[in-house]
Design a protein around this motif. Structure first.
Motif, PDB file in Angstrom:
ATOM      1  N   ASN A  81      -3.711  61.640  54.099  1.00 26.25           N
ATOM      2  CA  ASN A  81      -3.467  60.196  54.173  1.00 26.25           C
ATOM      3  C   ASN A  81      -2.082  59.981  54.760  1.00 26.25           C
ATOM      4  O   ASN A  81      -1.084  60.069  54.040  1.00 26.25           O
ATOM      5  CB  ASN A  81      -3.580  59.573  52.778  1.00 26.25           C
ATOM      6  CG  ASN A  81      -3.506  58.050  52.803  1.00 26.25           C
ATOM      7  OD1 ASN A  81      -2.833  57.451  53.646  1.00 26.25           O
ATOM      8  ND2 ASN A  81      -4.194  57.419  51.864  1.00 26.25           N
ATOM      9  N   HIS A  84       0.166  56.999  53.337  1.00 24.23           N
ATOM     10  CA  HIS A  84       0.684  57.343  52.005  1.00 24.23           C
ATOM     11  C   HIS A  84       1.805  58.373  52.115  1.00 24.23           C
ATOM     12  O   HIS A  84       2.830  58.263  51.432  1.00 24.23           O
ATOM     13  CB  HIS A  84      -0.458  57.887  51.147  1.00 24.23           C
ATOM     14  CG  HIS A  84      -0.015  58.450  49.828  1.00 24.23           C
ATOM     15  ND1 HIS A  84       0.291  57.649  48.751  1.00 24.23           N
ATOM     16  CD2 HIS A  84       0.184  59.730  49.423  1.00 24.23           C
ATOM     17  CE1 HIS A  84       0.665  58.424  47.732  1.00 24.23           C
ATOM     18  NE2 HIS A  84       0.606  59.685  48.116  1.00 24.23           N
ATOM     19  N   LYS A  87       5.166  56.923  53.024  1.00 26.09           N
ATOM     20  CA  LYS A  87       5.821  56.283  51.886  1.00 26.09           C
ATOM     21  C   LYS A  87       6.438  57.321  50.944  1.00 26.09           C
ATOM     22  O   LYS A  87       7.514  57.102  50.393  1.00 26.09           O
ATOM     23  CB  LYS A  87       4.820  55.424  51.115  1.00 26.09           C
ATOM     24  CG  LYS A  87       4.305  54.230  51.902  1.00 26.09           C
ATOM     25  CD  LYS A  87       3.262  53.466  51.100  1.00 26.09           C
ATOM     26  CE  LYS A  87       2.701  52.300  51.896  1.00 26.09           C
ATOM     27  NZ  LYS A  87       1.643  51.585  51.137  1.00 26.09           N
ATOM     28  N   GLY A 219       4.672  57.189  46.239  1.00 26.83           N
ATOM     29  CA  GLY A 219       4.478  56.308  47.376  1.00 26.83           C
ATOM     30  C   GLY A 219       4.400  54.856  46.986  1.00 26.83           C
ATOM     31  O   GLY A 219       4.135  54.000  47.809  1.00 26.83           O
TER      32      GLY A 219
END
Length: 372
Positions: A81, A84, A87, A219
């Motif tokens: 991901n 994600h 972050k 995240g």
């Protein structure tokens, strides 16, 4: 493990970069990935004291990780991901800066985590995406979230726990394991790990960093500092007007409530200087509002100053000069305020609570009036 299986675990946005046939193509794909990541990095790193440095650090870390991912294509490591992951990288940079700025807080958090994991009497566990802690026997009880009166009381005023100690003991000087045993025993139920660190740091008078989301590397978006230095002009004006109204109400408090409320200011993350920073009340005006008597100054010097500073304070003749020294000591522990007022520490806590309740009522009433 074959390459198609590895790519199956990679975010589809990364596949063109990982599979690029040439370095030139890879560089173009990397630029696109960084352009996609930039808004997310900026959103998180903007709360840093040095946003540009934090942004660059996060960007460099992300580029390094992406290049390693391309170099190790086909290995077991992957990024499933990408949004994600961006972050996670940015939040780790910001949290790393916070830890470096607050070494005592970092050390205390590490000590608490170590005790919770190594001492069989305690436990640290995940529940509903948050870390909880308490006695080991609580871990499997699946208790619902509890916000007991005792927990709320400690979160509002951690140092109230000192009142529970024997006359010859001090919670601030206890070792982590001993303190946790007493805390959990008194609260009586599991609490979040961030609540525990807040309480313990309050007891031990360790300054906490600005608020960030719980959990490391999750995240989640980080909450902003107060005040937000990037407020829009209209928000700045509204905030200044709110502080101006609040200050007017503070000046109307009974003197003892003003002293308890301002000398250990707990609202707005303890930033009493907000009134000065927004041009609402100068430091001199704040001092004048407190109306501190000569004997009260002397008690403060005796309780909180070393010999050198006490001698310096003795040379001050003007009220403003004396308050300038006291200003550097704020916030004062409730025990010091109690000594200044010749009363008990609990009375100071009660005075502050009464002041906060009165201010809340006074600030709510005008809002109700203006809504009609």
């Amino acid at each position: 493990m074959n390459e198609p299986d590895a790519h199956a675990r990679i975010d589809s946005a990364l596949v063109p970069f990982v599979c690029a046939a040439s370095e030139r193509e890879a560089k173009e794909q990397l630029n696109e990935l960084m352009a996609q990541a930039a808004p997310g990095i900026a959103k998180i790193t903007r709360i840093s004291k040095t946003p540009e440095d934090a942004f660059q650090d996060a960007a460099h870390r992300l580029i390094k990780q992406l290049r390693e991912l391309r170099a190790q294509a086909g290995s077991s490591s992957a990024i499933s991901n990408y949004s994600h992951y961006v972050k996670v990288v940015a939040s780790r940079v910001v949290k790393g800066q916070v830890r470096e700025e607050h070494p005592k807080h970092r050390s205390m958090v590490d000590s608490l985590r170590h005790v919770l994991k190594r001492d069989t009497a305690f436990a640290l566990w995940e529940r509903n995406g948050q870390r909880h802690c308490g006695f080991a026997v609580w871990r499997d009880e699946q208790l619902s979230r509890v916000a007991s009166e005792r927990l709320i009381r400690l979160l509002e005023e951690p140092r109230v726990f000192e009142d529970l100690m024997p006359s010859n003991g001090s919670a601030a000087n206890m070792k982590p394991a001993e303190l946790l045993r007493l805390l959990f025993g008194w609260i009586g139920h599991p609490i979040r790990f961030d609540e525990l660190t807040r309480i313990v740091c309050g007891i031990k008078r360790i300054k906490e960093p600005g608020p960030i989301s719980a959990g490391e590397g999750t995240g989640r978006e980080l909450s902003g500092w107060l005040p937000d230095r990037r407020r829009r002009p209209d928000e700045q004006a509204e905030w200044k007007e709110f502080l101006r109204c609040l200050w007017r109400q503070i000046e109307q408090l009974p003197r003892l409530q003003r002293l308890a409320y301002l000398l250990n200011f707990t609202a707005a993350d303890g930033q009493l200087e907000l009134f000065w920073a927004y041009g609402v009340a100068s430091i001199r005006r704040i001092g004048a509002a407190l109306e501190i008597a000569e004997k009260e100054f002397e008690q403060a010097w005796a309780a909180a100053l070393d010999d050198r500073m006490r001698q310096r304070a003795a040379w001050c003749e003007q009220y403003d000069d004396k308050f300038a020294i006291l200003w550097q000591m704020l916030p004062l522990p409730d025990a010091v305020i109690a000594r200044m007022l010749g009363t008990e520490r609990q009375k100071v806590i009660n005075l502050r609570k009464a002041a906060a309740d009165r201010l809340s009522r006074q600030m709510i009433e005008p809002a109700k009036t203006n809504s009609f």
